[in-house]
Motif scaffolding. Structure first.
Motif, PDB file in Angstrom:
ATOM      1  N   GLU A  52       1.010  -1.206   0.127  1.00 40.20           N
ATOM      2  CA  GLU A  52       0.011   0.129  -0.130  1.00 40.20           C
ATOM      3  C   GLU A  52       0.690   1.230  -0.027  1.00 40.20           C
ATOM      4  O   GLU A  52       2.007   1.423   0.620  1.00 40.20           O
ATOM      5  CB  GLU A  52      -0.820   0.029   1.221  1.00 40.20           C
ATOM      6  CG  GLU A  52      -1.978  -1.143   1.199  1.00 40.20           C
ATOM      7  CD  GLU A  52      -2.722  -1.287   2.624  1.00 40.20           C
ATOM      8  OE1 GLU A  52      -2.543  -0.197   3.363  1.00 40.20           O
ATOM      9  OE2 GLU A  52      -3.585  -1.800   2.391  1.00 40.20           O
ATOM     10  N   ASN A  60      -2.711  -1.531  -3.173  1.00 45.60           N
ATOM     11  CA  ASN A  60      -3.453  -0.385  -3.107  1.00 45.60           C
ATOM     12  C   ASN A  60      -2.714   0.964  -3.144  1.00 45.60           C
ATOM     13  O   ASN A  60      -1.544   1.024  -2.372  1.00 45.60           O
ATOM     14  CB  ASN A  60      -4.248  -0.424  -1.603  1.00 45.60           C
ATOM     15  CG  ASN A  60      -5.103  -1.896  -1.485  1.00 45.60           C
ATOM     16  OD1 ASN A  60      -5.904  -1.804  -2.309  1.00 45.60           O
ATOM     17  ND2 ASN A  60      -4.848  -2.440  -0.358  1.00 45.60           N
ATOM     18  N   MET A  78      -5.964  -1.683  -6.474  1.00 47.64           N
ATOM     19  CA  MET A  78      -7.040  -0.588  -6.200  1.00 47.64           C
ATOM     20  C   MET A  78      -6.131   0.999  -6.352  1.00 47.64           C
ATOM     21  O   MET A  78      -5.256   1.064  -5.477  1.00 47.64           O
ATOM     22  CB  MET A  78      -7.715  -0.521  -4.944  1.00 47.64           C
ATOM     23  CG  MET A  78      -8.631   0.658  -4.779  1.00 47.64           C
ATOM     24  SD  MET A  78      -9.603   0.617  -3.180  1.00 47.64           S
ATOM     25  CE  MET A  78     -10.762  -0.846  -3.584  1.00 47.64           C
ATOM     26  N   PHE A  85      -8.613   3.863  -1.618  1.00 50.59           N
ATOM     27  CA  PHE A  85      -8.727   2.669  -0.782  1.00 50.59           C
ATOM     28  C   PHE A  85      -8.850   2.900   0.536  1.00 50.59           C
ATOM     29  O   PHE A  85      -9.224   2.236   1.162  1.00 50.59           O
ATOM     30  CB  PHE A  85      -7.296   1.750  -1.040  1.00 50.59           C
ATOM     31  CG  PHE A  85      -6.395   2.319  -0.566  1.00 50.59           C
ATOM     32  CD1 PHE A  85      -5.665   1.590   0.853  1.00 50.59           C
ATOM     33  CD2 PHE A  85      -5.337   3.115  -1.027  1.00 50.59           C
ATOM     34  CE1 PHE A  85      -4.669   2.156   1.269  1.00 50.59           C
ATOM     35  CE2 PHE A  85      -4.055   3.507  -0.297  1.00 50.59           C
ATOM     36  CZ  PHE A  85      -3.865   3.259   0.858  1.00 50.59           C
ATOM     37  N   ASN A 116     -12.413   3.489   0.975  1.00 56.08           N
ATOM     38  CA  ASN A 116     -13.278   2.362   0.856  1.00 56.08           C
ATOM     39  C   ASN A 116     -12.912   1.418   2.030  1.00 56.08           C
ATOM     40  O   ASN A 116     -14.089   0.780   2.349  1.00 56.08           O
ATOM     41  CB  ASN A 116     -12.789   1.670  -0.337  1.00 56.08           C
ATOM     42  CG  ASN A 116     -13.444   0.367  -0.745  1.00 56.08           C
ATOM     43  OD1 ASN A 116     -14.578   0.401  -0.999  1.00 56.08           O
ATOM     44  ND2 ASN A 116     -12.655  -0.733  -0.705  1.00 56.08           N
TER      45      ASN A 116
END
Length: 451
Positions: free
Chosen positions: A281, A298, A317, A343, A346
């Motif tokens: 991420e 992400n 994502m 993300f 989300n």
């Protein structure tokens, strides 16, 4: 030792010995024999004068020895009768470090007495504003005197003189670190460095590593270990099934091979050759030159693959864009690509949905009781309504980038699931050199050739 005997007749007498450094004198007291005269203080004084002893004379010891010698009529030997004053060494200006800064290793012991090697560390870390030692100014020396009254010169104190280097400054009588970092002693030089270089793997030799500055790892990060840095990280070898957390940029010379549980998080850019079986991420963006396989990726920025970079069986994502050569591969599980969505938001939305479902279940259980607590149910339903509004708000804010796109320079394989914002599309047949984005006016995902 030198010895002088005063009076060798049958009278009582005193024999004196002086140490080689002339800082101590000892006397042996001998009683009279036959009709000789008893021992008196005058004989002791005569012996002192004969030996040039004039300083630090201990009269009490002399008188006691004379009395004992005369009363017991036996010799009293090796009595300390004079003591010089030792010189006081001069002390140069110096830094007295706290004892813990000489202990290079932090050993963490569990409750059962065993050593937790993951939490132990060979590095000494300091915080900004932390005092590492005390500063002492020059202290003059003081001459001493020997038992003859002669001056004994002082010497300079033999001690290690540390020189304060990078990120260390005096604050009154204290030496204070001006940065978060690693405390380093190299010979006589001390400093706090904001760059920690680990010449090996992060493993049982280093323990887990947490550092406030920049981190350079010459090796890799082994299974089960954790690395965290307040600034950037560069890792020159493989990150395995490990956890890597970074507030700055993360540069992986090789990549990640996590077997499913690797977790990589960075606020800055993440750069790697490949990512396999792990979660990566980044709030800024991710660049992977060769391949992403069976991974969760992400980013709030863009995912960029190299000229031949491929994505296989992964969930991506990326808020701004996804760009790769191939997405998918024959006889492999399809990937899910989602762009135009944060993300972070989300994740908040999904967590809120779970909390809402849990609350609804609790409300239903309350209602199923023989005597349901109406007041409590009312308050819980009110909380549920507030959660529903928050879910609605989070859902509206989820689609943050209308200009998001997916660009595939090679082949976009059939079966890939494409999401742009709140829209979803499953690729029915292989596509080559294709650009995927949202047509906001038509409210649909469109695919077209790369121009």
């Amino acid at each position: 030792m030198s010895e002088k005997i005063i009076d060798d007749r049958s009278d009582g007498y005193v024999a004196i010995e002086i140490s080689e450094d002339k800082m101590e004198a000892f006397a042996s007291f001998f009683p009279a024999t036959g009709k000789g005269r008893p021992l008196e203080k005058v004989q002791a004084d005569s012996a002192l004068n004969a030996n040039n002893i004039s300083y630090g004379i201990i009269d009490e010891n002399i008188l006691k020895a004379i009395e004992q010698c005369n009363s017991e009529q036996k010799a009293v030997k090796n009595v300390p009768i004079a003591k010089g004053t030792k010189p006081v060494k001069a002390s140069p200006p110096h830094i007295n470090l706290k004892p813990e800064f000489f202990n290079r290793e932090k050993t963490v012991v569990r409750a059962d007495g065993s050593v937790d090697h993951k939490e132990s560390s060979p590095f000494v870390m300091v915080k900004k504003g932390e005092a590492v030692g005390r500063i002492f100014p020059y202290r003059a020396g003081v001459e001493g005197k020997d038992v003859t009254g002669a001056a004994v010169p002082f010497k300079n104190k033999d001690m290690q003189i540390f020189k304060a280097g990078e990120n260390l400054e005096p604050r009154g009588e204290l030496l204070v670190s001006m940065a978060h970092g690693r405390f380093v002693i190299e010979g006589d030089n001390i400093s706090v460095t904001e760059v920690l270089e680990i010449p090996s793997d992060v493993d049982y030799h280093t323990g887990n590593v947490s550092f406030a500055g920049d981190l350079i790892i010459e090796g890799g990060v082994q299974d089960g270990f954790r690395v965290a840095a307040g600034k950037s990280i560069r890792c020159k070898q493989l990150v395995k099934n490990a956890e890597v957390l970074c507030r700055g940029d993360l540069n992986l010379d090789l990549g990640v091979k996590g077997r499913g549980n690797a977790l990589i998080r960075a606020n800055g850019m993440v750069t790697a050759k490949f990512i396999e079986y792990g979660t990566v991420e980044s709030r800024s963006g991710i660049t992977v030159s060769t391949s992403i396989m069976s991974a969760d990726i992400n980013t709030l920025g863009k995912l960029s693959m190299g000229q031949k970079g491929i994505i296989v069986s992964s969930t991506i994502m990326a808020e701004k864009a996804i760009e790769a050569y191939n997405i998918g591969r024959e006889n492999c599980a399809p990937s899910i690509l989602w762009c135009g969505v944060s993300f972070v938001e989300n994740r908040k939305l999904e967590n809120m949905k779970v909390r809402h479902e849990v609350l609804l279940e609790k409300i239903q259980k309350m209602k199923n009781r023989p005597n349901p607590p109406e007041e409590l149910i009312s308050r819980m339903e009110e909380a549920s309504g507030m959660q529903e509004k928050e879910i609605e708000t989070l859902a509206k804010n989820l689609c943050a980038c209308d200009e998001a796109y997916i660009k595939v320079h090679g082949t976009l394989f059939a079966g890939t699931e494409i999401r742009v914002g709140h829209l979803k599309l499953k690729v029915e047949s292989d596509q080559t050199r294709v650009l995927v984005k949202m047509d906001k006016e038509k409210g649909q995902i469109i695919m077209g050739p790369i121009l």
